[in-house]
Design an enzyme around this catalytic site. Structure first.
Site, mmCIF file in Angstrom:
data_model
loop_
_atom_site.group_PDB
_atom_site.id
_atom_site.type_symbol
_atom_site.label_atom_id
_atom_site.label_comp_id
_atom_site.label_asym_id
_atom_site.label_seq_id
_atom_site.Cartn_x
_atom_site.Cartn_y
_atom_site.Cartn_z
ATOM 1 N N HIS A 136 0.829 -1.198 0.000
ATOM 2 C CA HIS A 136 0.000 0.000 0.000
ATOM 3 C C HIS A 136 0.870 1.258 0.000
ATOM 4 O O HIS A 136 2.080 1.195 0.201
ATOM 5 C CB HIS A 136 -0.935 0.020 1.214
ATOM 6 N N LYS A 189 -0.521 5.004 4.495
ATOM 7 C CA LYS A 189 -1.396 4.072 5.215
ATOM 8 C C LYS A 189 -0.848 3.832 6.619
ATOM 9 O O LYS A 189 0.344 3.551 6.792
ATOM 10 C CB LYS A 189 -1.506 2.746 4.453
#
Length: 251
Positions: free
Chosen positions: A143, A147
């Protein structure tokens, strides 16, 4: 036509879903809820769900766990189904969601992507064949660098799908840096990568002797989650009281 209230309408996902619905002949956003009205929406925006007086067939919530109590109370009083896309609920809140599902239709999923939810079903079937034959199972998720949590909720959901298929035999291993030992057959490794602007990548790896089978899903934009949320709202319209998953949406 499915009439939708968009909770968190001015956030990134709320804005994305607004665009998706504007191009969908079978759905319409009739109201939004957010802490502010930025004036960009074509529908009325309320600063609290408790102030909303617009009738709807379903609510999509991409906001914050902080409003859960007000949201559930509203849905119960209006008998409106809700699609919960927000993450980060604590154990007490999860219990409240399960209680609410005894009074209204509630759909909650770790990932709203139709592709990811199809993948969960596929890895369960694969595990019954490959893991049973001794293949090691590893999950790698990637990700963007903003995040906060690791591993992702989706990675954990994929791990749970595999583990459920194998009667919960596996122990989840998130870090092997402090270990100096061979991999146990009942380990299920979960690794997280954070960097750049990666929207979301998940690989479920079944590694056997002289062969590897990998199931992969890549999200190129947040629109995949929005499309799933809209599909879920359409699905919930008119549904009976109960707890639903994205697996119910994909059939």
């Amino acid at each position: 036509m499915t009439r939708i209230i968009m909770s968190g309408c001015n956030g990134a996902m709320g804005t994305t879903i607004t665009k998706i619905v504007s191009e969908d002949a079978e759905a319409e956003i009739v109201a939004g809820v957010d802490i502010r009205d930025d004036g960009t929406k074509s529908y009325p925006v309320f600063t609290s769900i408790t102030e909303c007086d617009v009738e709807a067939d379903a609510i999509i919530d991409f906001s914050t766990p902080k409003i859960l109590d007000d949201l559930l109370n509203y849905c119960e009083s209006k008998k409106v189904p809700v699609v919960l896309c927000t993450t980060g609920y604590d154990e007490e809140q999860l219990a409240k969601i399960e209680e609410a599902a005894k009074k209204i239709a509630v759909l909650k999923s770790a990932n709203m992507s139709l592709g990811i939810n199809t993948l969960m079903r596929l890895v369960q079937e694969a595990a019954k064949v490959l893991a049973t034959e001794g293949f090691d199972v590893e999950i790698v998720e990637k990700h963007h660098n903003q995040k906060l949590d690791a591993p992702s909720g989706t990675a954990l959901a994929l791990a749970d799908a595999v583990n459920e298929a194998m009667e919960n035999q596996y122990e989840y291993i998130f870090d092997r840096s402090q270990r100096r030992e061979k991999r146990d057959k009942k380990e299920l490794g979960i690794s997280a990568v954070r960097g750049g602007t990666i929207v979301g990548e998940h690989d479920v790896i079944f590694a056997g002797i002289d062969e590897v089978v990998t199931f992969s899903h890549t999200a190129y934009s947040k629109a995949v989650f929005g499309k799933g949320a809209v599909a879920a709202a359409k699905f919930l319209k008119g549904k009976e009281v109960g707890r639903y998953e994205m697996a119910d949406v994909i059939g």
